[in-house]
Scaffold this motif. Structure first.
Motif, PDB file in Angstrom:
ATOM      1  N   THR A 152       0.798  -1.351   0.072  1.00 57.52           N
ATOM      2  CA  THR A 152       0.030  -0.135   0.074  1.00 57.52           C
ATOM      3  C   THR A 152       1.012   1.201   0.009  1.00 57.52           C
ATOM      4  OG1 THR A 152      -1.762  -1.240   1.234  1.00 57.52           O
ATOM      5  CG2 THR A 152      -1.814   1.130   1.292  1.00 57.52           C
ATOM      6  N   GLY A 153       0.589   2.184  -1.063  1.00 58.27           N
ATOM      7  CA  GLY A 153       1.397   3.241  -0.850  1.00 58.27           C
ATOM      8  C   GLY A 153       2.568   3.276  -2.027  1.00 58.27           C
ATOM      9  N   TYR A 154       2.692   2.335  -2.646  1.00 61.63           N
ATOM     10  CA  TYR A 154       3.733   2.373  -3.650  1.00 61.63           C
ATOM     11  C   TYR A 154       3.090   2.569  -4.885  1.00 61.63           C
ATOM     12  CZ  TYR A 154       7.348   0.641  -0.310  1.00 61.63           C
ATOM     13  OH  TYR A 154       8.282   0.618   0.789  1.00 61.63           O
ATOM     14  N   LEU A 155       3.784   3.250  -5.807  1.00 61.16           N
ATOM     15  CA  LEU A 155       3.060   3.385  -7.203  1.00 61.16           C
ATOM     16  C   LEU A 155       3.078   2.264  -8.158  1.00 61.16           C
ATOM     17  CD1 LEU A 155       5.228   6.740  -8.349  1.00 61.16           C
ATOM     18  CD2 LEU A 155       2.860   6.321  -7.216  1.00 61.16           C
ATOM     19  N   ASN A 156       2.010   2.184  -8.968  1.00 60.51           N
ATOM     20  CA  ASN A 156       1.978   0.948  -9.790  1.00 60.51           C
ATOM     21  C   ASN A 156       2.648   1.529 -11.163  1.00 60.51           C
ATOM     22  OD1 ASN A 156       0.198   2.830 -11.038  1.00 60.51           O
ATOM     23  ND2 ASN A 156      -1.568   1.499 -10.521  1.00 60.51           N
ATOM     24  N   ALA A 157       2.727   0.513 -12.080  1.00 62.48           N
ATOM     25  CA  ALA A 157       3.333   1.068 -13.381  1.00 62.48           C
ATOM     26  C   ALA A 157       3.038   2.080 -13.731  1.00 62.48           C
ATOM     27  CB  ALA A 157       3.039  -0.423 -14.344  1.00 62.48           C
ATOM     28  N   VAL A 158       1.611   2.510 -13.786  1.00 59.36           N
ATOM     29  CA  VAL A 158       1.018   3.811 -14.721  1.00 59.36           C
ATOM     30  C   VAL A 158       1.638   4.652 -13.697  1.00 59.36           C
ATOM     31  CG1 VAL A 158      -1.311   4.996 -14.748  1.00 59.36           C
ATOM     32  CG2 VAL A 158      -1.207   2.624 -15.366  1.00 59.36           C
ATOM     33  N   GLY A 159       1.608   4.976 -12.377  1.00 59.19           N
ATOM     34  CA  GLY A 159       2.314   5.814 -11.611  1.00 59.19           C
ATOM     35  C   GLY A 159       3.400   6.230 -11.885  1.00 59.19           C
ATOM     36  N   HIS A 160       4.398   5.023 -11.849  1.00 59.33           N
ATOM     37  CA  HIS A 160       6.082   5.069 -12.468  1.00 59.33           C
ATOM     38  C   HIS A 160       6.208   5.771 -13.711  1.00 59.33           C
ATOM     39  CE1 HIS A 160       8.150   3.114  -8.956  1.00 59.33           C
ATOM     40  NE2 HIS A 160       7.278   2.410  -9.045  1.00 59.33           N
ATOM     41  N   GLU A 161       5.360   5.441 -14.735  1.00 55.75           N
ATOM     42  CA  GLU A 161       5.666   5.823 -15.833  1.00 55.75           C
ATOM     43  C   GLU A 161       5.036   7.384 -16.123  1.00 55.75           C
ATOM     44  OE1 GLU A 161       4.291   5.239 -20.690  1.00 55.75           O
ATOM     45  OE2 GLU A 161       3.549   3.760 -19.277  1.00 55.75           O
ATOM     46  N   LEU A 162       4.119   7.813 -15.441  1.00 56.06           N
ATOM     47  CA  LEU A 162       3.773   9.136 -15.355  1.00 56.06           C
ATOM     48  C   LEU A 162       4.620  10.170 -14.793  1.00 56.06           C
ATOM     49  CD1 LEU A 162      -0.017   9.280 -14.430  1.00 56.06           C
ATOM     50  CD2 LEU A 162       0.660   9.731 -16.441  1.00 56.06           C
ATOM     51  N   VAL A 163       5.436   9.661 -13.546  1.00 55.97           N
ATOM     52  CA  VAL A 163       6.391  10.372 -12.935  1.00 55.97           C
ATOM     53  C   VAL A 163       7.761  10.413 -13.774  1.00 55.97           C
ATOM     54  CG1 VAL A 163       8.169  10.297 -10.965  1.00 55.97           C
ATOM     55  CG2 VAL A 163       5.646   9.820 -10.770  1.00 55.97           C
ATOM     56  N   GLY A 164       8.175   9.417 -14.319  1.00 51.45           N
ATOM     57  CA  GLY A 164       9.352   9.057 -15.192  1.00 51.45           C
ATOM     58  C   GLY A 164       9.134  10.087 -16.233  1.00 51.45           C
ATOM     59  N   ARG A 165       8.239  10.052 -16.930  1.00 50.64           N
ATOM     60  CA  ARG A 165       7.848  11.058 -18.370  1.00 50.64           C
ATOM     61  C   ARG A 165       7.961  12.461 -18.079  1.00 50.64           C
ATOM     62  NH1 ARG A 165       7.025   8.871 -23.035  1.00 50.64           N
ATOM     63  NH2 ARG A 165       6.636   6.460 -23.242  1.00 50.64           N
ATOM     64  N   ALA A 166       7.210  12.734 -16.639  1.00 46.96           N
ATOM     65  CA  ALA A 166       7.166  14.203 -16.180  1.00 46.96           C
ATOM     66  C   ALA A 166       8.433  14.749 -15.882  1.00 46.96           C
ATOM     67  CB  ALA A 166       5.953  14.440 -15.181  1.00 46.96           C
ATOM     68  N   LEU A 167       9.245  13.815 -15.215  1.00 39.90           N
ATOM     69  CA  LEU A 167      10.421  14.140 -14.594  1.00 39.90           C
ATOM     70  C   LEU A 167      11.294  14.528 -15.732  1.00 39.90           C
ATOM     71  CD1 LEU A 167      12.284  14.354 -12.160  1.00 39.90           C
ATOM     72  CD2 LEU A 167      12.928  11.923 -12.199  1.00 39.90           C
ATOM     73  N   PHE A 168      11.221  13.748 -16.749  1.00 38.29           N
ATOM     74  CA  PHE A 168      12.176  14.107 -18.067  1.00 38.29           C
ATOM     75  C   PHE A 168      11.890  15.444 -18.546  1.00 38.29           C
ATOM     76  CE2 PHE A 168      13.221  13.934 -22.566  1.00 38.29           C
ATOM     77  CZ  PHE A 168      14.456  13.708 -22.385  1.00 38.29           C
ATOM     78  N   ASP A 169      10.764  15.582 -18.725  1.00 35.73           N
ATOM     79  CA  ASP A 169      10.350  17.057 -19.194  1.00 35.73           C
ATOM     80  C   ASP A 169      10.675  18.313 -18.204  1.00 35.73           C
ATOM     81  OD1 ASP A 169       8.891  15.943 -21.409  1.00 35.73           O
ATOM     82  OD2 ASP A 169       7.027  15.859 -20.242  1.00 35.73           O
ATOM     83  N   PHE A 170      10.645  17.763 -16.722  1.00 38.12           N
ATOM     84  CA  PHE A 170      11.018  18.663 -15.846  1.00 38.12           C
ATOM     85  C   PHE A 170      12.543  18.992 -15.965  1.00 38.12           C
ATOM     86  CE2 PHE A 170      12.726  19.751 -11.564  1.00 38.12           C
ATOM     87  CZ  PHE A 170      12.048  21.077 -11.407  1.00 38.12           C
ATOM     88  N   TYR A 171      13.119  18.005 -16.136  1.00 39.59           N
ATOM     89  CA  TYR A 171      14.689  18.137 -16.248  1.00 39.59           C
ATOM     90  C   TYR A 171      15.256  18.836 -17.425  1.00 39.59           C
ATOM     91  CZ  TYR A 171      19.212  15.931 -17.970  1.00 39.59           C
ATOM     92  OH  TYR A 171      20.504  15.908 -18.458  1.00 39.59           O
TER      93      TYR A 171
END
Length: 252
Positions: free
Chosen positions: A218-237
């Motif tokens: 409980t509280g850990y991101l699933n595959a969808v959550g991870h992908e959203l963060v990874g892509r948004a983090l790259f855009d932020f970078y």
């Protein structure tokens, strides 16, 4: 390009099924698609104090990019409500060491419905913590503030290549409130003026579709959550004006 990342078990994709990758994997994949060779050194720690201790022993000047994810232990460590009464977590064991990405690939289990009694208890805990925080009676919050100050002092000479990630949201009210207290420390104006701060709350909402359904995860991101963060983090970078390492990517 040599990248250092320190965070909690999310960086290795804790709880994901085989073939799924963490937000770090998605981020690295995006960089690799630009044609740059990338090497990653990753560590998992439970507290900001442990992160600071690990980083103090590393040659920070040798990395092109340093990412610090404020993990689960930012506030809610060792675990749950009792953690906010813990001032000193220096003697609590940490999960640490080099990671081979992806790691911690565990099967998921169906989550059982939350009963009325549990929801009522969580609501009571939530109200209790709010009241005690208002009265300044939660020592863990003071400790986290000092831990973050020490960490940022260590990182300040390298701030042109540092990205800080605020704590990920949580679907359960009590933990969600705790993460919000940690997020507020990262989103302070003085921190954001000195460092590039990625606001996880702008990407992930505290809803079940972004999180694993296993009762043990409980509280850990699933595959969808991870992908959203990874892509948004790259855009932020790419958009972060203070990050020096992105210049060659933009030119290419």
């Amino acid at each position: 390009m040599k990248i250092l990342i320190i965070g909690d078990r999310h960086i290795g994709g804790y709880g994901l099924s085989a073939g799924q990758i963490s937000f770090v994997g998605h981020f690295i994949r995006q960089i690799s698609q630009t044609g740059r060779a990338v090497s990653v050194e990753a560590y998992a720690q439970s507290t900001l104090a442990a992160v600071q201790m690990t980083m103090s022993q590393l040659p920070l000047e040798h990395y092109d990019l340093i990412m610090v994810q404020a993990g689960q232990g930012c506030v809610d460590h060792p675990a749950g409500l009792e953690s906010v009464f813990v001032r000193d977590t220096s003697r609590v064991p940490d999960v640490s060491g080099d990671l081979v990405l992806p790691e911690w690939l565990l099967p998921t289990v169906e989550k059982k419905p939350v009963g009325l009694i549990k929801r009522t208890a969580e609501a009571g805990q939530f109200l209790l913590m709010q009241g005690m925080a208002t009265l300044g009676l939660l020592p863990r919050l003071f400790t986290v503030r000092h831990e973050l100050t020490d960490l940022l002092t260590l990182l300040k000479p390298y701030r042109h290549k540092v990205i800080l990630l605020s704590p990920f949201p949580h679907p359960e009210p009590v933990y969600r409130w705790l993460r919000q207290q940690g997020r507020a420390l990262f989103m302070r104006s003085d921190v954001r003026q000195s460092f590039s701060v990625f606001d996880s709350d702008a990407v992930i909402q505290p809803r079940e579709e972004y999180f694993l359904t296993s009762t043990t995860n409980t509280g850990y991101l699933n595959a969808v959550g991870h992908e959203l963060v990874g892509r948004a983090l790259f855009d932020f970078y790419l958009a972060a004006p203070t990050i020096v390492a992105i210049h060659t990517i933009r030119r290419s």
